[in-house]
Design a protein around this motif. Sequence first.
Motif, mmCIF file in Angstrom:
data_model
loop_
_atom_site.group_PDB
_atom_site.id
_atom_site.type_symbol
_atom_site.label_atom_id
_atom_site.label_comp_id
_atom_site.label_asym_id
_atom_site.label_seq_id
_atom_site.Cartn_x
_atom_site.Cartn_y
_atom_site.Cartn_z
ATOM 1 N N GLN A 1 21.578 -39.142 88.373
ATOM 2 C CA GLN A 1 22.710 -39.437 87.503
ATOM 3 C C GLN A 1 22.360 -40.513 86.493
ATOM 4 O O GLN A 1 22.798 -40.467 85.339
ATOM 5 N N THR A 2 21.546 -41.495 86.917
ATOM 6 C CA THR A 2 21.112 -42.539 85.992
ATOM 7 C C THR A 2 20.226 -41.963 84.902
ATOM 8 O O THR A 2 20.361 -42.296 83.716
ATOM 9 N N SER A 3 19.316 -41.045 85.274
ATOM 10 C CA SER A 3 18.388 -40.484 84.285
ATOM 11 C C SER A 3 19.121 -39.705 83.204
ATOM 12 O O SER A 3 18.690 -39.676 82.048
ATOM 13 N N ARG B 1 16.709 -33.985 74.646
ATOM 14 C CA ARG B 1 17.179 -33.916 76.029
ATOM 15 C C ARG B 1 18.708 -33.877 76.029
ATOM 16 O O ARG B 1 19.345 -34.483 75.174
ATOM 17 N N PHE B 2 19.277 -33.156 76.987
ATOM 18 C CA PHE B 2 20.727 -33.060 77.083
ATOM 19 C C PHE B 2 21.264 -34.189 77.964
ATOM 20 O O PHE B 2 21.630 -33.985 79.120
ATOM 21 N N LEU C 1 21.900 -32.067 81.332
ATOM 22 C CA LEU C 1 23.215 -31.756 81.874
ATOM 23 C C LEU C 1 23.745 -30.418 81.360
ATOM 24 O O LEU C 1 23.712 -30.135 80.166
ATOM 25 N N LEU C 2 24.267 -29.632 82.295
ATOM 26 C CA LEU C 2 24.844 -28.343 81.937
ATOM 27 C C LEU C 2 26.004 -28.505 80.966
ATOM 28 O O LEU C 2 26.093 -27.789 79.962
ATOM 29 N N ASP C 3 26.912 -29.451 81.239
ATOM 30 C CA ASP C 3 28.078 -29.570 80.373
ATOM 31 C C ASP C 3 27.691 -29.982 78.954
ATOM 32 O O ASP C 3 28.337 -29.578 77.984
#
Length: 318
Positions: free
Chosen positions: A118-120, A230-231, A268-270
């Motif tokens: 989650q931090t990354s 990056r997402f 992240l997917l979202d």
Amino acid sequence: MFSHVTNAFRTDAPPLSASSTRELNRFKTVYQRYAKPDRDSKQLIHFEEAYRRVRASYVREVTDMTLIDSAIKGIEELQATPSSVEPPQLVEAALDSMMGSLDPHSSYLNPQELRELQTSTRGEFGGLGIEVTMENGLVKIVSPIEGTPAARANLKSGDFISHVDGRSLKGKILIHAVRELRGPPGSDVVLTIQRKGSRPFTVQIERAIIHVRAVRWRTEGDIGYVRLARFTESATRDLFKAVENIRHQLGPRLKGYVLDLRNNAGGLLDQSLSVSDALLHKGMIVSVRGRATSPAQVFDAARGDITYGKPVVVLING
């Protein structure tokens, strides 16, 4: 991301059959052989819940024997003596191995690893600055992240990492290999690299705090160039800012955009959904399907796009 994915596949696991129960009991026998005496059954309950979830929800059906064999293999790889291992360590080793056997992208995350993940995705984390996957039993670099120790060491997409500090990564599941690569910022690590067309070589890299700038932009004549690396959590917001700045800088001369997704490290997917939505006028972006009979989760684009109909060229890897 996590709510999208877990809600899509969440299901009430059906009762275990007699054969499934026998396989679970086989695991319990091995667990009890190596675990330190412990009257608390929480760890076995934790394993059983994960086992039930995989049986019911993994995208394809996997036999009970395959799952339990993989879990037992994880315990045996500890090479421990009977009654010597803390129960949480045993269950984590079993789940690491069981999840890692499913495919190169599935893994078990303990609470600390989940926090690190989650931090990354917030765009700042410790490490070398590489995105990796598994291929042919070795760690393959998907992409070095721009401006990181890995990029400065000239690591390239497609390189394989065979050893870390002289220890072979051959045959390790991905999450175990990643643990070998991790370490405190400022510490050194020596990687053995296999690159197509070259002899294996070693490179020493100092770990650092990685700051990922998801979006960069500039103008080239009357074209707006946007690099999406990056997402992260800020990817969509940063994309809107980039497009707005380009529009402000070029004004009526603006002819269109180049969106550079080469070596994008994922995320992240979202955020991938909202970035796609920002650039699409309408239509389905993606659907998520599990093995269960429940309907697929469908994500559609809202009408309108941030380019106001300007042409967009997307660059991707070969």
